[in-house]
Design a protein around this motif. Sequence first.
Motif, PDB file in Angstrom:
ATOM      1  N   VAL A  90       0.840  -1.196   0.000  1.00  0.00           N
ATOM      2  CA  VAL A  90       0.000   0.000   0.000  1.00  0.00           C
ATOM      3  C   VAL A  90       0.876   1.248   0.000  1.00  0.00           C
ATOM      4  CG1 VAL A  90      -1.664   1.330   1.355  1.00  0.00           C
ATOM      5  CG2 VAL A  90      -1.958  -1.141   1.090  1.00  0.00           C
ATOM      6  N   GLY A  91       1.879   1.264   0.885  1.00  0.00           N
ATOM      7  CA  GLY A  91       2.797   2.396   0.924  1.00  0.00           C
ATOM      8  C   GLY A  91       3.642   2.513  -0.327  1.00  0.00           C
ATOM      9  N   VAL A  92       4.048   1.370  -0.873  1.00  0.00           N
ATOM     10  CA  VAL A  92       4.838   1.381  -2.110  1.00  0.00           C
ATOM     11  C   VAL A  92       4.028   1.987  -3.251  1.00  0.00           C
ATOM     12  CG1 VAL A  92       5.970  -0.055  -3.848  1.00  0.00           C
ATOM     13  CG2 VAL A  92       6.244  -0.588  -1.418  1.00  0.00           C
ATOM     14  N   ALA A  93       2.788   1.538  -3.413  1.00  0.00           N
ATOM     15  CA  ALA A  93       1.949   2.010  -4.520  1.00  0.00           C
ATOM     16  C   ALA A  93       1.638   3.495  -4.394  1.00  0.00           C
ATOM     17  CB  ALA A  93       0.654   1.203  -4.568  1.00  0.00           C
ATOM     18  N   THR A  94       1.483   3.974  -3.168  1.00  0.00           N
ATOM     19  CA  THR A  94       1.155   5.382  -2.958  1.00  0.00           C
ATOM     20  C   THR A  94       2.311   6.294  -3.325  1.00  0.00           C
ATOM     21  OG1 THR A  94      -0.362   4.765  -1.176  1.00  0.00           O
ATOM     22  CG2 THR A  94       0.360   7.047  -1.242  1.00  0.00           C
ATOM     23  N   THR A  95       3.528   5.830  -3.098  1.00  0.00           N
ATOM     24  CA  THR A  95       4.693   6.706  -3.259  1.00  0.00           C
ATOM     25  C   THR A  95       5.541   6.423  -4.497  1.00  0.00           C
ATOM     26  OG1 THR A  95       5.939   5.196  -1.809  1.00  0.00           O
ATOM     27  CG2 THR A  95       4.876   7.101  -0.776  1.00  0.00           C
ATOM     28  N   LEU A  96       5.414   5.246  -5.096  1.00  0.00           N
ATOM     29  CA  LEU A  96       6.235   4.905  -6.264  1.00  0.00           C
ATOM     30  C   LEU A  96       6.107   5.912  -7.406  1.00  0.00           C
ATOM     31  CD1 LEU A  96       8.173   2.882  -7.586  1.00  0.00           C
ATOM     32  CD2 LEU A  96       6.163   1.597  -8.381  1.00  0.00           C
TER      33      LEU A  96
ATOM     34  N   VAL B 158      -3.813  -2.103  -4.949  1.00  0.00           N
ATOM     35  CA  VAL B 158      -2.510  -1.557  -5.336  1.00  0.00           C
ATOM     36  C   VAL B 158      -2.617  -0.782  -6.643  1.00  0.00           C
ATOM     37  CG1 VAL B 158      -0.185  -2.176  -6.095  1.00  0.00           C
ATOM     38  CG2 VAL B 158      -1.157  -3.263  -4.067  1.00  0.00           C
ATOM     39  N   ALA B 159      -3.364  -1.313  -7.603  1.00  0.00           N
ATOM     40  CA  ALA B 159      -3.492  -0.648  -8.903  1.00  0.00           C
ATOM     41  C   ALA B 159      -4.157   0.715  -8.772  1.00  0.00           C
ATOM     42  CB  ALA B 159      -4.288  -1.540  -9.858  1.00  0.00           C
TER      43      ALA B 159
END
Length: 399
Positions: free
Chosen positions: A43-49, A100-101
């Motif tokens: 969740v954090g990865v998808a928000t910030t990537l 995630v998407a």
Amino acid sequence: MGRSFRYLLAAATSANLADGMLLAGAPLLAITLTRDPALVSLVGVATTLPWLLLALHAGAIADRSDRRRIMVLTSFVRAAALAATAAAVAMDALSMPLLVAILLVAGACEVFNDTSAQSIVPMTVGKESLGRANGRIVAAQTVGNNFVGGPAAALLVGVAPMAVFGAPALLYTAAGLLLLGMRGAFTPAKVSTAPLRADIATGLRYLMRHRTVRDLAIGAGVLNLCNAAYFAVFVLWAVGEESAIGMTSGQYGVVMAVLAAGAVTGSLLANRLADLFGENRTLLTVCTLNSLTLLVPVLVPVVPAVYVTAALLGVSGAATNVLIVSLRQRIIPGELLGRVNAAYRLIGMGGQPVGAALGGVVGGLAGLQVVFVGAVVMCLAVMPLVSRALARKAVPVAV
């Protein structure tokens, strides 16, 4: 403050209320799907990537386009994407890949929206009013992100999960409509006709040559990486019967409200504190306080300690944000502001997906406490760099 700023402030309030609902709601929905730290950290990865992938292009586009138009478009795109996801939730089709998407789409829009938003503020107020304007915007962002959005999302997760996406869709629509009420020209006076790649290079070159901006960006990158690792798995430490603290979703929402109250206070007091104690001393103090406060829920894993932590993090984080953004807006030329802000945020926020992923991996292998303590140690280690950056004379440089 004129009409355009008032509409910008109203739009920021609406959009950040939507952001807050996603910020709190997404991890709470994720832990209903899995308790695996690595999967929850996605969740954090998808928000910030998207900051890592798109920041430089967003800055170059903001310096050659109508910044308001970019913000309107990204508001409506987010609204449409979240409305579709709300429909999927209503059909009981939510899954980790879908979550995630949609966060990747929302995060990509945020990159373009926020880059243009920081660059458009000096086009709505004079330089002498930047501190007050940024303080109000940060206060509005905080109220939306945490004071209202967090508790609302925590409540909705349990009673109406579809609304975690449906309500933000309506709020992003409202933000786009409010932005249309702004009056004036929001395209930079000097628009580059060079290839996009050359514009990106110009922004990067300016940042690398300006030692104060460069070193603050590096410091921000380390701090954000550590915070991303910490908060990517903090929900596992705080919420649920299996957690160390044992909070309910509702109590977690209250934490967001307390964080917001502290942040509103910090955003409104930032300039007064800088006037009293000096900008450099105030910035270094609040950065250090923010880092040390992260230890409190680890050393004292009880609900009241989490509330104290949230209040202190809110005050120190918001004050830091107001002072740093105002500093950048004062010293970076207007026609370069989008590109240099984007380059700054690439370094400052680009490490967040890496940190979030590391938090999940390390938390799964070595335990959550290792993530938390390691994050604090790294935050404190970067303070000397921040101190040296602030001690230098912050003047524009030639590109």
